[in-house]
Design a protein around this motif. Structure first.
Motif, PDB file in Angstrom:
ATOM      1  N   TYR A 102       6.179  -5.516   9.579  1.00 11.74           N
ATOM      2  CA  TYR A 102       4.946  -5.643   8.799  1.00 11.74           C
ATOM      3  C   TYR A 102       4.179  -6.905   9.217  1.00 11.74           C
ATOM      4  O   TYR A 102       2.978  -6.856   9.504  1.00 11.74           O
ATOM      5  CB  TYR A 102       5.275  -5.676   7.302  1.00 11.74           C
ATOM      6  CG  TYR A 102       4.045  -5.815   6.446  1.00 11.74           C
ATOM      7  CD1 TYR A 102       3.367  -4.684   5.986  1.00 11.74           C
ATOM      8  CD2 TYR A 102       3.531  -7.065   6.126  1.00 11.74           C
ATOM      9  CE1 TYR A 102       2.216  -4.809   5.230  1.00 11.74           C
ATOM     10  CE2 TYR A 102       2.383  -7.194   5.379  1.00 11.74           C
ATOM     11  CZ  TYR A 102       1.731  -6.067   4.931  1.00 11.74           C
ATOM     12  OH  TYR A 102       0.581  -6.191   4.199  1.00 11.74           O
TER      13      TYR A 102
ATOM     14  N   LEU B 250       7.864   1.293   3.866  1.00 11.39           N
ATOM     15  CA  LEU B 250       7.063   0.073   3.746  1.00 11.39           C
ATOM     16  C   LEU B 250       7.970  -1.143   3.549  1.00 11.39           C
ATOM     17  O   LEU B 250       7.809  -2.191   4.189  1.00 11.39           O
ATOM     18  CB  LEU B 250       6.129   0.244   2.540  1.00 11.39           C
ATOM     19  CG  LEU B 250       4.791  -0.460   2.495  1.00 11.39           C
ATOM     20  CD1 LEU B 250       3.986  -0.215   3.757  1.00 11.39           C
ATOM     21  CD2 LEU B 250       4.008   0.037   1.268  1.00 11.39           C
TER      22      LEU B 250
ATOM     23  N   LYS C 179       8.717  -4.449   5.937  1.00  9.96           N
ATOM     24  CA  LYS C 179       8.587  -5.842   5.489  1.00  9.96           C
ATOM     25  C   LYS C 179       9.881  -6.590   5.768  1.00  9.96           C
ATOM     26  O   LYS C 179       9.867  -7.730   6.230  1.00  9.96           O
ATOM     27  CB  LYS C 179       8.244  -5.896   4.000  1.00  9.96           C
ATOM     28  CG  LYS C 179       6.823  -5.467   3.696  1.00  9.96           C
ATOM     29  CD  LYS C 179       6.556  -5.465   2.193  1.00  9.96           C
ATOM     30  CE  LYS C 179       5.120  -5.028   1.882  1.00  9.96           C
ATOM     31  NZ  LYS C 179       4.880  -4.821   0.448  1.00  9.96           N
TER      32      LYS C 179
ATOM     33  N   TYR D 233       0.435  -3.511  -0.657  1.00 11.79           N
ATOM     34  CA  TYR D 233       0.751  -4.033   0.673  1.00 11.79           C
ATOM     35  C   TYR D 233      -0.164  -5.150   1.132  1.00 11.79           C
ATOM     36  O   TYR D 233       0.087  -5.766   2.168  1.00 11.79           O
ATOM     37  CB  TYR D 233       0.823  -2.913   1.724  1.00 11.79           C
ATOM     38  CG  TYR D 233      -0.486  -2.217   2.057  1.00 11.79           C
ATOM     39  CD1 TYR D 233      -0.851  -1.042   1.407  1.00 11.79           C
ATOM     40  CD2 TYR D 233      -1.339  -2.718   3.031  1.00 11.79           C
ATOM     41  CE1 TYR D 233      -2.036  -0.388   1.720  1.00 11.79           C
ATOM     42  CE2 TYR D 233      -2.529  -2.073   3.357  1.00 11.79           C
ATOM     43  CZ  TYR D 233      -2.875  -0.908   2.696  1.00 11.79           C
ATOM     44  OH  TYR D 233      -4.051  -0.265   3.020  1.00 11.79           O
TER      45      TYR D 233
END
Ligand code: ARG
Length: 319
Positions: free
Chosen positions: A305, A296, A300, A178
């Motif tokens: 994010y 996650l 994004k 990340y």
């Protein structure tokens, strides 16, 4: 053993390299290292979203609660660690702007326990993951060098600027990367340290125990002074006990905001390699790994994010 090494290096350094590592040299005025870290675009799973993962999971498991809306949380009933509805997150809060002790004014709606009022990018990220997975998040602030051992017992995951390494991968699973990172070197503004040879001449180079910075320092034969927290390593730099501190670039920059008599030398000056941060977790829970990667990726994809990155990393101000 550490003292012996320092003593030997002290004796040697006194003769050859006082100027390179002392605190009274002229300021070389190297400009503050500009942030070069970029967000990592995960290589895989470009299409997996929480809802598609939820559908998959629901199809393969006997789901207890049928998804009734597109907003429904992913089915975690098959997860060893998250099926209880709580994600316990281990971190070490001496790593601004990823995690540090805040003043308690930042609020995170999925976080139900956070003893030290830890805030920062990783905290915001796990809060967001918790929301998307429909679990409560508990923050457990601990020594960095105990975190991997705590996974599966004291904590479900670690979100603490942890670099993905082959050695750690033998013990734990990592989420998709990340954040791109590199080690860098913190010194006083008036330090003349500029090269790896200068660093090798230093009598005490501060590191945090168990970090990749410590590994890099050892691999380069530096006079390593490892301590439990980065705050301590930086205090030891301030009071002259350390000549330099090896620390990740972005946290290093953050410390220069807090201590204006410090400057950060980029890792490229010392041939330090690129690293990537991942969320670490026990190996025996593929459901949790997939769920976290899905959340996650969805963050994004929808801009959350980047928004958190702006808020916590790009606009970090020391408190
Ligand atoms: N990236 C380095 C590592 O993984 C340092 C991480 C330190 N993190 C912290 N929260 N103190 O070893």
């Amino acid at each position: 053993m550490k003292n012996k090494v320092i003593a030997i290096v002290l004796a040697a350094a006194a003769a050859v390299s006082v100027a390179a590592c002392g605190t009274s040299g002229t300021d070389t005025a190297s400009s503050a290292a500009a942030s070069s870290a970029e967000t990592t675009s995960a290589a895989s799973a470009e299409e997996s979203t929480v809802s598609s993962a939820a559908a998959e999971s629901a199809a393969s498991e006997t789901s207890t609660a049928e998804s009734t809306s597109s907003e429904a949380a992913i089915d975690l009933s098959g997860s060893k660690y998250l099926s209880d509805g709580v994600m316990t997150v281990a971190l070490n809060s001496t790593f601004p702007p990823f995690e540090y002790v805040g003043d308690g004014t930042d609020t995170f709606d999925a976080i139900t326990s956070n003893e030290n009022n830890v805030t920062g990018f990783d905290v915001a990220m796990v809060n967001e993951i918790g929301k998307r997975l429909g679990v409560d998040v508990e923050i457990d602030d601990m020594d960095f060098d105990g975190i991997i051992a705590a996974l599966g017992t004291k904590a479900d995951v670690a979100a603490t600027g942890m670099t993905i390494t082959d050695e750690r991968k033998e013990a734990v699973n990592f989420s998709d990367p990340y954040y791109d990172a590199t080690q860098a070197v913190l010194v006083k503004n008036d330090s003349t340290v500029a090269t790896l040879d200068d660093l090798k001449a230093c009598t005490s180079v501060g590191c945090q125990l168990g970090t990749t910075g410590e590994t890099v320092a050892n691999d380069n034969g530096l006079a390593v002074n490892s301590v439990k927290s980065f705050n301590q390593a930086v205090v030891d730099l301030e009071n002259g006990k350390n000549d330099a501190v090896v620390i990740d670039q972005i946290p290093g920059e953050a410390f220069t905001k807090q201590y204006t008599d410090l400057k950060l030398l980029p890792g490229s000056d010392f041939n330090f390699e690129t690293e990537q941060y991942g969320i670490a977790m026990p190996k025996d829970d593929e459901v949790m790994l997939n769920a976290i990667n899905s959340a996650l990726q969805a963050m994004k994809d929808d801009g959350t994010y980047d928004q958190l990155l702006d808020q916590y990393v790009n606009n970090y101000e020391a408190e």
